[in-house]
Scaffold this active site. Sequence first.
Site, PDB file in Angstrom:
ATOM      1  CG  PHE A  13     -15.099  12.903  31.265  1.00  0.00           C
ATOM      2  CD1 PHE A  13     -13.793  13.371  31.374  1.00  0.00           C
ATOM      3  CD2 PHE A  13     -15.518  11.900  32.141  1.00  0.00           C
ATOM      4  CE1 PHE A  13     -12.915  12.841  32.326  1.00  0.00           C
ATOM      5  CE2 PHE A  13     -14.658  11.369  33.088  1.00  0.00           C
ATOM      6  CZ  PHE A  13     -13.349  11.834  33.172  1.00  0.00           C
ATOM      7  CB  THR A  37     -24.088  14.210  27.547  1.00  0.00           C
ATOM      8  OG1 THR A  37     -23.514  13.116  26.823  1.00  0.00           O
ATOM      9  CG2 THR A  37     -25.502  13.845  27.957  1.00  0.00           C
ATOM     10  CB  ILE A  59     -25.343   5.600  18.532  1.00  0.00           C
ATOM     11  CG1 ILE A  59     -25.968   5.928  19.887  1.00  0.00           C
ATOM     12  CG2 ILE A  59     -23.888   6.035  18.469  1.00  0.00           C
ATOM     13  CD1 ILE A  59     -25.341   5.175  21.066  1.00  0.00           C
ATOM     14  CB  SER A 122     -21.482   0.621  33.710  1.00  0.00           C
ATOM     15  OG  SER A 122     -21.780   1.218  34.961  1.00  0.00           O
ATOM     16  CE1 TYR A 146     -25.257   4.295  32.138  1.00  0.00           C
ATOM     17  CE2 TYR A 146     -24.544   3.429  34.265  1.00  0.00           C
ATOM     18  CZ  TYR A 146     -24.243   3.916  33.001  1.00  0.00           C
ATOM     19  OH  TYR A 146     -22.934   4.003  32.597  1.00  0.00           O
ATOM     20  CE  LYS A 150     -22.640   1.371  29.790  1.00  0.00           C
ATOM     21  NZ  LYS A 150     -22.362   2.063  28.505  1.00  0.00           N
ATOM     22  CG  ASN A 175     -17.591   5.761  40.857  1.00  0.00           C
ATOM     23  OD1 ASN A 175     -17.742   4.557  41.077  1.00  0.00           O
ATOM     24  ND2 ASN A 175     -18.544   6.653  41.073  1.00  0.00           N
ATOM     25  CB  VAL A 176     -14.095   7.527  34.665  1.00  0.00           C
ATOM     26  CG1 VAL A 176     -12.881   8.131  33.958  1.00  0.00           C
ATOM     27  CG2 VAL A 176     -14.186   6.022  34.391  1.00  0.00           C
ATOM     28  CG  ASP A 284     -26.223   6.238  44.595  1.00  0.00           C
ATOM     29  OD1 ASP A 284     -26.180   6.113  43.360  1.00  0.00           O
ATOM     30  OD2 ASP A 284     -25.911   7.279  45.189  1.00  0.00           O
TER      31      ASP A 284
END
Length: 324
Positions: A13, A37, A59, A122, A146, A150, A175-176, A284
């Site tokens: 993306f 992805t 990678i 992130s 995660y 980061k 939150n792109v 979250d």
Amino acid sequence: MKQSILITGGAGFIGSNLCEYFLTKGYKVTCLDNFSTGHLHNITPFLNNPNFKLIEGDIRNIIDCQEAVSGATFILHQAALGSVPRSINDPITTNDVNVSGFLNMLVAARDAKVKRFVYAASSSTYGDSEELPKREDIIGKPLSPYAITKYVNELYADIFSKTYGIETIGLRYFNVFGRRQDPNGAYAAVIPLFVKKLMKLESPIINGDGNNSRDFTYINNVIQMNELAMLTNNKEAINTVYNTAFGDRTTLNDLMTSLKKYLSEFDPQISTIETIYGPNRSGDIPHSLASIEKARKLLHYNPQFSMQQGLQEAVAWYWNNLEK
């Protein structure tokens, strides 16, 4: 001679949007992607461009990294396994890609004497810190595998800058969203997921009561930050990290209201769809809001798209490009 940029995760993306932008600016662009992805259709329009090169590689393989960095002036490192839930379900693969793969890229960049290594950090790094807005120098404990990966990226980049003299800049994405963000799959981001549901006249599911808030950041602002980080000549601006955001926050309930409003311009039925509320997701954080003062001061960052402006553009893109 045209300067060359390696964009890892270039079929994803954010990566594909960066490929497109820098090709229009006349750079030579190499895309490294293993398509775990990312999608070939994201970069198909560039395949016949003489300034574009695709390397299908991983990678996690140092040989692939070394091949990809050859001749590159800059690296924009986007390749990673995103998603907090994915990392909770499979922490080993997330670590392999996000930590071992990141280290491979740093080593390859060092050995190839790349000028600058700009990487996707992130907002998850802020962890359990309750301070709002989030400032780069105050973080909490990570809340997911995660987030740990980061944060480790930032630590490695800092050490490589100090030990080997590589110029690094980390961009903590908040939150792109925007064109080409994939609405499919188990770990789709919230905006494309909601859009896909609404376009199918199905009820979206909000985790929690909908009062959690995020600093939703349109893709064009992220492109601007990558360009500024890549090209800055301000010595004070390198070897550090920046929030990459708009600097405003929106609750999930308000997000849903806006999405229904913009989508109902294409199909009035969408305005009548009810929202379903489910349990909170593990890992979250309740609220996220970035301070962008550091980026404004050191990089002259000036985001052009508010969340609402970006949302209108994104909704129109999805309406025209998603199967209904």
